[in-house]
Design an enzyme around this catalytic site. Structure first.
Site, mmCIF file in Angstrom:
data_model
loop_
_atom_site.group_PDB
_atom_site.id
_atom_site.type_symbol
_atom_site.label_atom_id
_atom_site.label_comp_id
_atom_site.label_asym_id
_atom_site.label_seq_id
_atom_site.Cartn_x
_atom_site.Cartn_y
_atom_site.Cartn_z
ATOM 1 N N LYS A 133 0.854 -1.199 0.000
ATOM 2 C CA LYS A 133 0.000 0.000 0.000
ATOM 3 C C LYS A 133 0.888 1.248 0.000
ATOM 4 O O LYS A 133 0.658 2.171 -0.769
ATOM 5 C CB LYS A 133 -0.875 0.020 1.248
ATOM 6 C CG LYS A 133 -1.536 1.371 1.526
ATOM 7 C CD LYS A 133 -2.401 1.365 2.757
ATOM 8 C CE LYS A 133 -1.654 1.724 4.008
ATOM 9 N NZ LYS A 133 -1.357 3.159 4.219
ATOM 10 N N ASN A 134 1.926 1.246 0.856
ATOM 11 C CA ASN A 134 2.711 2.470 1.022
ATOM 12 C C ASN A 134 3.735 2.697 -0.078
ATOM 13 O O ASN A 134 4.509 3.654 -0.012
ATOM 14 C CB ASN A 134 3.359 2.474 2.409
ATOM 15 C CG ASN A 134 2.316 2.633 3.494
ATOM 16 O OD1 ASN A 134 1.166 2.962 3.210
ATOM 17 N ND2 ASN A 134 2.686 2.364 4.726
ATOM 18 N N CYS A 179 -4.554 13.066 11.868
ATOM 19 C CA CYS A 179 -5.414 11.884 12.002
ATOM 20 C C CYS A 179 -5.291 11.410 13.441
ATOM 21 O O CYS A 179 -4.618 12.017 14.263
ATOM 22 C CB CYS A 179 -5.001 10.819 11.004
ATOM 23 S SG CYS A 179 -3.361 10.179 11.300
ATOM 24 N N ARG A 227 0.922 14.957 12.088
ATOM 25 C CA ARG A 227 1.356 14.619 10.722
ATOM 26 C C ARG A 227 1.551 15.865 9.848
ATOM 27 O O ARG A 227 0.851 16.135 8.899
ATOM 28 C CB ARG A 227 0.376 13.629 10.106
ATOM 29 C CG ARG A 227 0.211 12.417 11.001
ATOM 30 C CD ARG A 227 -0.456 11.261 10.359
ATOM 31 N NE ARG A 227 0.435 10.589 9.402
ATOM 32 C CZ ARG A 227 0.058 9.519 8.711
ATOM 33 N NH1 ARG A 227 -1.151 9.061 8.836
ATOM 34 N NH2 ARG A 227 0.893 8.933 7.876
ATOM 35 N N ASP A 257 4.262 1.007 12.103
ATOM 36 C CA ASP A 257 3.033 0.385 11.600
ATOM 37 C C ASP A 257 2.828 -1.016 12.171
ATOM 38 O O ASP A 257 1.749 -1.587 12.029
ATOM 39 C CB ASP A 257 3.049 0.316 10.066
ATOM 40 C CG ASP A 257 3.030 1.705 9.455
ATOM 41 O OD1 ASP A 257 3.309 1.822 8.249
ATOM 42 O OD2 ASP A 257 2.771 2.664 10.193
ATOM 43 N N ARG A 268 -8.765 -0.074 4.410
ATOM 44 C CA ARG A 268 -7.853 0.870 3.731
ATOM 45 C C ARG A 268 -6.588 0.158 3.274
ATOM 46 O O ARG A 268 -5.972 0.552 2.290
ATOM 47 C CB ARG A 268 -7.445 2.004 4.679
ATOM 48 C CG ARG A 268 -8.548 2.945 5.047
ATOM 49 C CD ARG A 268 -8.006 4.133 5.787
ATOM 50 N NE ARG A 268 -6.938 4.777 5.028
ATOM 51 C CZ ARG A 268 -6.331 5.888 5.431
ATOM 52 N NH1 ARG A 268 -6.665 6.430 6.583
ATOM 53 N NH2 ARG A 268 -5.376 6.440 4.713
HETATM 54 C C1 EPZ Z 1 4.315 6.896 5.769
HETATM 55 O O1 EPZ Z 1 3.604 8.011 6.270
HETATM 56 C C2 EPZ Z 1 3.328 5.743 5.789
HETATM 57 N N1 EPZ Z 1 2.177 6.036 4.940
HETATM 58 C C3 EPZ Z 1 2.842 5.492 7.215
HETATM 59 O O2 EPZ Z 1 2.010 4.338 7.180
HETATM 60 C C4 EPZ Z 1 4.052 5.201 8.105
HETATM 61 O O3 EPZ Z 1 3.613 5.067 9.441
HETATM 62 C C5 EPZ Z 1 5.055 6.352 8.006
HETATM 63 O O4 EPZ Z 1 5.427 6.559 6.626
HETATM 64 C C6 EPZ Z 1 6.319 6.076 8.809
HETATM 65 O O5 EPZ Z 1 6.910 4.897 8.343
HETATM 66 C C7 EPZ Z 1 2.311 5.994 3.601
HETATM 67 O O6 EPZ Z 1 3.377 5.763 3.068
HETATM 68 C C8 EPZ Z 1 1.054 6.246 2.799
HETATM 69 P P1 EPZ Z 1 6.543 10.326 7.707
HETATM 70 P P2 EPZ Z 1 4.274 9.499 6.181
HETATM 71 O O7 EPZ Z 1 6.526 11.525 6.821
HETATM 72 O O8 EPZ Z 1 5.030 9.633 4.927
HETATM 73 C C9 EPZ Z 1 6.385 13.739 11.004
HETATM 74 C C10 EPZ Z 1 0.125 3.012 7.615
HETATM 75 O O9 EPZ Z 1 -0.397 2.569 8.657
HETATM 76 N N2 EPZ Z 1 6.493 14.649 9.851
HETATM 77 O O10 EPZ Z 1 7.738 9.449 7.720
HETATM 78 O O11 EPZ Z 1 3.204 10.470 6.481
HETATM 79 C C11 EPZ Z 1 5.038 13.030 10.997
HETATM 80 O O12 EPZ Z 1 4.065 13.811 11.645
HETATM 81 C C12 EPZ Z 1 0.625 4.435 7.566
HETATM 82 O O13 EPZ Z 1 0.274 2.354 6.557
HETATM 83 C C13 EPZ Z 1 6.587 16.017 10.099
HETATM 84 O O14 EPZ Z 1 6.546 16.448 11.251
HETATM 85 O O15 EPZ Z 1 5.280 9.418 7.425
HETATM 86 C C14 EPZ Z 1 5.328 11.747 11.739
HETATM 87 O O16 EPZ Z 1 5.222 11.992 13.135
HETATM 88 C C15 EPZ Z 1 0.404 5.190 8.871
HETATM 89 N N3 EPZ Z 1 6.691 16.862 9.045
HETATM 90 C C16 EPZ Z 1 6.786 11.443 11.370
HETATM 91 O O17 EPZ Z 1 7.332 12.682 10.877
HETATM 92 C C17 EPZ Z 1 6.728 16.416 7.748
HETATM 93 O O18 EPZ Z 1 6.841 17.240 6.820
HETATM 94 C C18 EPZ Z 1 6.943 10.395 10.290
HETATM 95 O O19 EPZ Z 1 6.198 10.839 9.186
HETATM 96 C C19 EPZ Z 1 6.628 15.025 7.524
HETATM 97 C C20 EPZ Z 1 6.516 14.163 8.588
#
Ligand code: EPZ
Length: 446
Positions: free
Chosen positions: A37-38, A132, A137, A324, A416
C-alpha cells in the site's frame, strides 16, 4: 477490482459491517502477500510525471488505492484496471493542477501529487492532509524540500499552493527521515536542473521501490534505501511510460506472521521479502517464535517450542521496528510471559488500540508514548472498535488468539490497507466472518 468510482455515500449507505472472530484456532496453510500500500500510492502519484501510459502490477485491492485513483482521475488522468491487481494510468491529458476535492482530504498520501504536478506544470495546489487519530502529521519537511528546489509555497485556508518557473537541484537535509517528504522531493528532483542530494532521507523499502520505478521511467537516482540519496536531473523528454510490479507489502506480511505466532499455527507466507522486516522477525525469534525462511521469498512460522517471553519494543525509522507494526506486536505481547515496554517514537498518539485490548482483558499501563504490557494467560473475546488501520490489525490478531468471540467495528479502517483479510485468514482455518450489524446471528448481541 472494485467499481471504477466508489459509490457516493447516501442515506441508502449500507448498514455498518463488523468482523466476528471465534478465537482459538491455530492458523495453518499458505497465503500470498500483495503489493505494498505504502508504495503503490506513491507510484500512482509519480505516474503524473510522464505523458505516456504506466502499467502497475501487483496492485492491492484496497480502498486507499481506489481513493488515490479518484484523486488523479479528478486531475484528468485516465485510470483503468486491465486485469486483476493491475492498473493502467495515462496522464497524457492532465486538465487540472489543483487537487482539493473530498478524496484528497480523506488520505494523506494524496499530498504526494504535489511534486509531479509542480515539476511538470510549474504549479500545483493540494489540500493540506488533515491530522489523524495517530498524530498531527505535519508537511513542513515536504514544503522545506520543495522550497529548496526553488518553489514558492503558500499555505492558506488548508490548501498548499506551490509554483516554480524552474526547479533547480539543491542539497537538502531533513530534520527527521520523513517517508513522504523524501518521496515528494525525490519526484520533484527527477527533472530539476542539476544535482539534488537528500541527506537524512527515509530508507524504507517503499522509497527504494519508488526510486526503481522512477529510474525505469528514465530518471537518474542513486542511493535510495540509504540515508543519502542523489538525483541527477534529466530532461522531461527522457521520461517514458513503463510497466512496473509493486514491491510486496512488508507490513501486511508481518501482520500475518504475527497472527500465525499468536495462534501457535503452522503457516507459510509466499511472495515476501523477509529482509524488508528483519528487525521484526529477529524480535519475534527473541520472543521464542519458530520462524524459518524456506526460500528467499517465503517465510514459515511453526508452533513455538516454548512459551513466548516478553520483549521491549521501540519503534524507529527503517531499518528499525516500524511504527506500523507497533499495534500488531502489542497484541502478541499481551499474552507473552513477563512485562514488555513498548515505546512509540514516530507518532504522538499511536496507542488508541490500548483501550480496546484492555476490553479483551489485556494488562497495559500507558504513560505518554510508552506502554507497559504485562502478559496474561489468554485474552477473552469482546466487542471492540478499530481506531486506525494498524489498530484494526492488532484487534484481529487479538481476536484470533482470544478465548470466545470478538466483534470488531469500524472496519473501514482495516479495508484501507488489508486486501481480503478475512478471506486470507479463513483460508488459514480461522473462524472469521464479516457480518452486517443489522443482521447478526440469533442470540448474538454486541
Ligand atoms: C508513511 O507516512 C506511511 N504512509 C505510514 O504508514 C508510516 O507510518 C510512516 O510513513 C512512517 O513509516 C504511507 O506511506 C502512505 P513520515 P508518512 O513523513 O510519509 C512527522 C500506515 O499505517 N512529519 O515518515 O506520512 C510526521 O508527523 C501508515 O500504513 C513532520 O513532522 O510518514 C510523523 O510523526 C500510517 N513533518 C513522522 O514525521 C513532515 O513534513 C513520520 O512521518 C513530515 C513528517
Amino acid at each position: 477490482m472494485p467499481p471504477a468510482t466508489p459509490a457516493p455515500q447516501t442515506d441508502a449507505t449500507p448498514a455498518a459491517e463488523i468482523l466476528m472472530i471465534e478465537g482459538g484456532q491455530p492458523l495453518h496453510g499458505e497465503i500470498t502477500i500483495g503489493g505494498a500500500k505504502n508504495s503503490v500510492l506513491k507510484l500512482m502519484a509519480a505516474a503524473l510525471l510522464v505523458d505516456a501510459p504506466v502499467t502497475l502490477k501487483n496492485v492491492p485491492n484496497i480502498s486507499d488505492v481506489w481513493v488515490m485513483a479518484e484523486v488523479i482521475r479528478h486531475l484528468g488522468v485516465d485510470v483503468t484496471n486491465p486485469a486483476d491487481n493491475q492498473m493502467r494510468i495515462d496522464a497524457h491529458n492532465v486538465t487540472e493542477t489543483s487537487a482539493t476535492n473530498e478524496y484528497v482530504t480523506q488520505m494523506r498520501a494524496s499530498f504526494n501529487v504535489l511534486a509531479p504536478l509542480l515539476a511538470r506544470y510549474g504549479k500545483a495546489q493540494v489540500s493540506l492532509p488533515g491530522g489523524c487519530s495517530i498524530g498531527k502529521r505535519g508537511v513542513d519537511l515536504h514544503i522545506k524540500g520543495l522550497e529548496a528546489l526553488g518553489a514558492t509555497v503558500d499555505v492558506t485556508h488548508g490548501v498548499v499552493t506551490a509554483s516554480a518557473d524552474k526547479l533547480i537541484g539543491a542539497d537538502i537535509v531533513f530534520d527527521v527521515p520523513s517517508v513522504g517528504a523524501t518521496e515528494n522531493v525525490m519526484v520533484a528532483a527527477v527533472t530539476a536542473e542539476g544535482k539534488t542530494t537528500i541527506s537524512n532521507a527515509a530508507q524504507e523499502p517503499e522509497i527504494t521501490d519508488l526510486a526503481n520505478f522512477l529510474n525505469a521511467m528514465g530518471a537518474d537516482i542513486h542511493g535510495a534505501g540509504t540515508h543519502e540519496i542523489t538525483i541527477f536531473g534529466v530532461p522531461r523528454t527522457q521520461l517514458t511510460g513503463l510497466s512496473y510490479e509493486v514491491v510486496p507489502d512488508r507490513i501486511e506480511a508481518a501482520t500475518y506472521v504475527i497472527a500465525a505466532v499468536a495462534t501457535g499455527g503452522d503457516v507459510t507466507i509466499n511472495r515476501v521479502r523477509p529482509q524488508h522486516f528483519q528487525a521484526v522477525l529477529s524480535k519475534l525469534v527473541e520472543m521464542g517464535a519458530n520462524i524459518t525462511t524456506p526460500t528467499p521469498t517465503s517465510i514459515r512460522i511453526q508452533p513455538a517450542k516454548t512459551t513466548l517471553t516478553a520483549q521491549n519494543i521501540t519503534t524507529l525509522p527503517y531499518p528499525g521496528i516500524p511504527t506500523d507494526l507497533q499495534a500488531p506486536l502489542m497484541a502478541l505481547l499481551c499474552t507473552a510471559t513477563g512485562s514488555s515496554m513498548v515505546k512509540e517514537t514516530i507518532y504522538e498518539n499511536r496507542f488508541n488500540h490500548v483501550g480496546h485490548l484492555r476490553r479483551m482483558g489485556a494488562s497495559i499501563e500507558q504513560d505518554g508514548n510508552t506502554a507497559v504490557v504485562t502478559g496474561i494467560e489468554r485474552l477473552s473475546g469482546a466487542t471492540v472498535s478499530a481506531t486506525d488501520l494498524r489498530a484494526a490489525a492488532a484487534l484481529v490478531i487479538a481476536g484470533l488468539a482470544a478465548d470466545g468471540a470478538t466483534f470488531i467495528r469500524q472496519l473501514h479502517h482495516m479495508d484501507r490497507g488489508y486486501d481480503g483479510l478475512e478471506a486470507k485468514l479463513r483460508s488459514l482455518g480461522a473462524n472469521i466472518h464479516r457480518l452486517r450489524e443489522d443482521a447478526l446471528p440469533k442470540g448474538v448481541t454486541l
